[in-house]
Write an enzyme that holds these catalytic residues in place. Structure first.
Site, PDB file in Angstrom:
ATOM      1  N   ASP A  15       0.864  -1.189   0.000  1.00 22.44           N
ATOM      2  CA  ASP A  15       0.000   0.000   0.000  1.00 22.44           C
ATOM      3  C   ASP A  15       0.902   1.241   0.000  1.00 22.44           C
ATOM      4  O   ASP A  15       1.667   1.454   0.948  1.00 22.44           O
ATOM      5  CB  ASP A  15      -0.889   0.027   1.254  1.00 22.44           C
ATOM      6  CG  ASP A  15      -1.982  -1.033   1.205  1.00 22.44           C
ATOM      7  OD1 ASP A  15      -2.140  -1.670   0.154  1.00 22.44           O
ATOM      8  OD2 ASP A  15      -2.664  -1.208   2.237  1.00 22.44           O
ATOM      9  N   LYS A  42      -5.706  -8.159   0.898  1.00 20.66           N
ATOM     10  CA  LYS A  42      -6.626  -8.868   1.794  1.00 20.66           C
ATOM     11  C   LYS A  42      -6.077 -10.195   2.283  1.00 20.66           C
ATOM     12  O   LYS A  42      -6.276 -10.573   3.440  1.00 20.66           O
ATOM     13  CB  LYS A  42      -7.964  -9.086   1.088  1.00 20.66           C
ATOM     14  CG  LYS A  42      -8.725  -7.810   0.933  1.00 20.66           C
ATOM     15  CD  LYS A  42     -10.098  -8.015   0.386  1.00 20.66           C
ATOM     16  CE  LYS A  42     -10.969  -6.857   0.806  1.00 20.66           C
ATOM     17  NZ  LYS A  42     -11.214  -6.812   2.249  1.00 20.66           N
ATOM     18  N   GLY A  43      -5.378 -10.931   1.403  1.00 14.56           N
ATOM     19  CA  GLY A  43      -4.837 -12.218   1.816  1.00 14.56           C
ATOM     20  C   GLY A  43      -3.773 -12.043   2.886  1.00 14.56           C
ATOM     21  O   GLY A  43      -3.814 -12.687   3.946  1.00 14.56           O
ATOM     22  N   ASN A 184     -19.766  -7.514   3.473  1.00  9.78           N
ATOM     23  CA  ASN A 184     -20.309  -6.281   4.024  1.00  9.78           C
ATOM     24  C   ASN A 184     -21.503  -5.868   3.155  1.00  9.78           C
ATOM     25  O   ASN A 184     -21.898  -6.588   2.234  1.00  9.78           O
ATOM     26  CB  ASN A 184     -19.237  -5.187   4.146  1.00  9.78           C
ATOM     27  CG  ASN A 184     -18.669  -4.762   2.795  1.00  9.78           C
ATOM     28  OD1 ASN A 184     -19.280  -4.987   1.743  1.00  9.78           O
ATOM     29  ND2 ASN A 184     -17.508  -4.148   2.811  1.00  9.78           N
ATOM     30  N   THR A 245     -21.123  -8.315   7.800  1.00 10.72           N
ATOM     31  CA  THR A 245     -20.504  -7.367   8.738  1.00 10.72           C
ATOM     32  C   THR A 245     -21.161  -6.001   8.556  1.00 10.72           C
ATOM     33  O   THR A 245     -21.450  -5.572   7.442  1.00 10.72           O
ATOM     34  CB  THR A 245     -18.979  -7.268   8.527  1.00 10.72           C
ATOM     35  OG1 THR A 245     -18.697  -6.801   7.213  1.00 10.72           O
ATOM     36  CG2 THR A 245     -18.309  -8.618   8.747  1.00 10.72           C
ATOM     37  N   GLY A 247     -20.097  -2.965  10.256  1.00 14.14           N
ATOM     38  CA  GLY A 247     -19.306  -1.893  10.840  1.00 14.14           C
ATOM     39  C   GLY A 247     -19.591  -1.755  12.333  1.00 14.14           C
ATOM     40  O   GLY A 247     -19.579  -2.747  13.075  1.00 14.14           O
ATOM     41  N   ASP A 271      -9.514   4.310  12.766  1.00 12.94           N
ATOM     42  CA  ASP A 271      -9.185   3.897  11.403  1.00 12.94           C
ATOM     43  C   ASP A 271      -9.731   2.488  11.181  1.00 12.94           C
ATOM     44  O   ASP A 271      -9.291   1.545  11.832  1.00 12.94           O
ATOM     45  CB  ASP A 271      -7.662   3.917  11.203  1.00 12.94           C
ATOM     46  CG  ASP A 271      -7.241   3.544   9.789  1.00 12.94           C
ATOM     47  OD1 ASP A 271      -8.123   3.240   8.951  1.00 12.94           O
ATOM     48  OD2 ASP A 271      -6.030   3.543   9.523  1.00 12.94           O
ATOM     49  N   ASP A 277     -10.865  -7.625   7.284  1.00  8.66           N
ATOM     50  CA  ASP A 277      -9.903  -8.722   7.115  1.00  8.66           C
ATOM     51  C   ASP A 277      -9.573  -9.360   8.466  1.00  8.66           C
ATOM     52  O   ASP A 277      -9.484 -10.589   8.581  1.00  8.66           O
ATOM     53  CB  ASP A 277      -8.618  -8.204   6.457  1.00  8.66           C
ATOM     54  CG  ASP A 277      -8.877  -7.614   5.081  1.00  8.66           C
ATOM     55  OD1 ASP A 277      -9.832  -8.058   4.413  1.00  8.66           O
ATOM     56  OD2 ASP A 277      -8.123  -6.708   4.676  1.00  8.66           O
TER      57      ASP A 277
HETATM   58  P1  ADP Z   1     -15.439  -4.218   6.107  1.00  8.41           P
HETATM   59  O1  ADP Z   1     -14.109  -3.574   6.417  1.00  8.41           O
HETATM   60  O2  ADP Z   1     -15.299  -5.501   5.360  1.00  8.41           O
HETATM   61  O3  ADP Z   1     -16.454  -3.292   5.501  1.00  8.41           O
HETATM   62  P2  ADP Z   1     -16.699  -3.775   8.691  1.00  8.41           P
HETATM   63  O4  ADP Z   1     -16.390  -2.308   8.531  1.00  8.41           O
HETATM   64  O5  ADP Z   1     -18.122  -4.181   8.786  1.00  8.41           O
HETATM   65  O6  ADP Z   1     -16.002  -4.648   7.530  1.00  8.41           O
HETATM   66  O7  ADP Z   1     -15.896  -4.242   9.978  1.00  8.41           O
HETATM   67  C1  ADP Z   1     -15.772  -5.615  10.324  1.00  8.41           C
HETATM   68  C2  ADP Z   1     -16.098  -5.797  11.784  1.00  8.41           C
HETATM   69  O8  ADP Z   1     -15.214  -5.005  12.586  1.00  8.41           O
HETATM   70  C3  ADP Z   1     -17.512  -5.376  12.161  1.00  8.41           C
HETATM   71  O9  ADP Z   1     -18.433  -6.433  11.934  1.00  8.41           O
HETATM   72  C4  ADP Z   1     -17.350  -5.034  13.631  1.00  8.41           C
HETATM   73  O10 ADP Z   1     -17.405  -6.207  14.418  1.00  8.41           O
HETATM   74  C5  ADP Z   1     -15.924  -4.474  13.702  1.00  8.41           C
HETATM   75  N1  ADP Z   1     -15.997  -3.004  13.581  1.00  8.41           N
HETATM   76  C6  ADP Z   1     -15.890  -2.259  12.453  1.00  8.41           C
HETATM   77  N2  ADP Z   1     -16.060  -0.934  12.723  1.00  8.41           N
HETATM   78  C7  ADP Z   1     -16.271  -0.853  14.054  1.00  8.41           C
HETATM   79  C8  ADP Z   1     -16.507   0.233  14.961  1.00  8.41           C
HETATM   80  N3  ADP Z   1     -16.554   1.514  14.548  1.00  8.41           N
HETATM   81  N4  ADP Z   1     -16.674  -0.055  16.276  1.00  8.41           N
HETATM   82  C9  ADP Z   1     -16.621  -1.325  16.731  1.00  8.41           C
HETATM   83  N5  ADP Z   1     -16.412  -2.400  15.919  1.00  8.41           N
HETATM   84  C10 ADP Z   1     -16.236  -2.166  14.600  1.00  8.41           C
END
Ligand code: ADP
Length: 344
Positions: A15, A42-43, A184, A245, A247, A271, A277
């Site tokens: 990156d 990702k891997g 997601n 997922t 977030g 962040d 991943d």
């Molecule tokens: P992706 O990066 O694939 O979009 P997510 O953003 O959904 O995945 O994040 C994966 C997991 O990390 C979520 O299901 C949650 O458990 C955790 N996570 C992500 N963002 C937060 C946050 N702001 N606070 C707490 N847990 C988080």
């Protein structure tokens, strides 16, 4: 007896990140900060996350015979990933060119390089790795035909986990092997028939980072507006189980019998790069250890929560001790119930 808890088959990217006052428009040149070169893909992210947690982890990937490839291998070895399956040569190491503006919005160009050369023949050559791994995890920053070869080469009794990112429609053979399919909101939308990249978000990038929540979700093929609707629609495509997922909203897990909402752990996020991943790697590891889907997802949510409190991707991944040290209000370690809420 398995030699590895987890084999990750996937991408490894360098990156290349620069901070800019404003992302350039067409034909425009802007000056950025000093270049930061970080291990990603990702891997490689998944393998580093699992190994940091203590899983016996191997990576099957391809890098170039160049400085970026060596940087990635060093990062994997520092995390204690077995890199004997990492092939070298054929093209430059994959690179993600990332500009980030003061609001945190980014623009990303990915040059897949050697990742695009990870071939079905490479998978066949790694038959021994596949045969000795309890769980095999893949994503889609490598050719789809290579992922299909992984599915065909799975040992009886081993488990396959797929995060289809960047998302494309999948054929029945790959879908039927997923246990679970981890998506997601953006990925769910594409798999359910929406247009790839329809939300213009960064999810197709190397980190898959997203703040996607449950609002206004997948609208393809009558999937409905609620995550439980998406889970049902995704299960109808053929995977044995599904994890969505969400977030900061946590995750939804569904296996056709029950659908369970796994809450996130409240933290101050700085962040979210690479959180998905880390979540996937932790989930795959705990499933291989015999936990049920909701319990494993509860642990993965704790890992994701620690990850988002720190900047960066691989450098932000916690050890099992750091996950256990998360403040009260959530369960404290692998093997303990996550306190999921049964939603239906
Ligand atoms: P992706 O990066 O694939 O979009 P997510 O953003 O959904 O995945 O994040 C994966 C997991 O990390 C979520 O299901 C949650 O458990 C955790 N996570 C992500 N963002 C937060 C946050 N702001 N606070 C707490 N847990 C988080």
């Amino acid at each position: 007896m398995y030699a590895y808890d987890l084999l990750v088959v996937g991408s490894a990217n360098a990156d290349l990140v620069t901070l800019v006052e404003r992302r350039p428009g067409p034909g425009e040149t802007v000056l950025g900060s000093d270049l930061q070169v970080q291990p990603g893909g990702k891997g490689a992210n998944q393998a580093a996350a699992a190994a940091r947690l203590g899983a016996r982890t191997a990576l099957l990937a391809r890098v170039g015979d160049d400085a970026h490839g060596r940087l990635l291998l060093d990062a994997q070895r520092a995390a204690r990933v077995d890199t004997a399956g990492v092939r070298s040569g054929g093209a430059p190491t994959g690179v993600a060119l990332i500009t980030v503006d003061p609001s945190g919005d980014n623009s990303i160009v990915v040059s897949p390089g050697a990742n695009a050369r990870l071939s079905p023949a490479d998978v066949r050559d790694a038959a021994e790795l596949l045969a000795t791994s309890r769980v095999v995890s893949a994503q889609l920053e490598i050719p789809l035909e290579t992922v299909a070869e992984v599915v065909r080469g799975l040992a009886p009794g081993s488990r396959f986990v797929l995060n289809p990112s960047p998302p494309v429609k999948l054929d029945a053979e790959i879908l039927a092997a997923c246990d679970p399919l981890i998506v997601n909101e953006h990925e769910a939308r594409v798999l359910l028939g929406g247009a790839a990249g329809a939300d213009g978000g960064p999810d197709g990038g190397p980190d898959g980072g997203s703040d996607d929540g449950p609002d206004g979700g997948p609208d393809g093929d009558g999937a409905g507006a609620e995550p439980a609707d998406w889970a049902r629609a995704l299960l109808a495509l053929g995977p044995r189980s599904v994890v969505i997922t969400l977030g900061a909203e946590g995750a939804l897990v569904a296996d056709g019998r029950t659908t369970v909402h796994v809450p996130s752990v409240p933290v101050r996020a700085v962040d979210t790069t690479g959180a998905g991943d880390a979540f996937t790697a932790a989930l795959a590891w705990r499933l291989g250890a015999g936990e049920d889907l909701a319990t494993a997802a509860g642990y993965a949510a704790r890992v994701g929560a620690v990850t988002v409190t720190r900047p960066g991707a691989q450098v932000s991944y916690p050890t099992a001790e750091e996950v256990a040290a998360l403040p009260a209000g959530a369960p404290s370690g692998p093997g303990e119930p996550s306190g999921p809420e049964v939603s239906r």
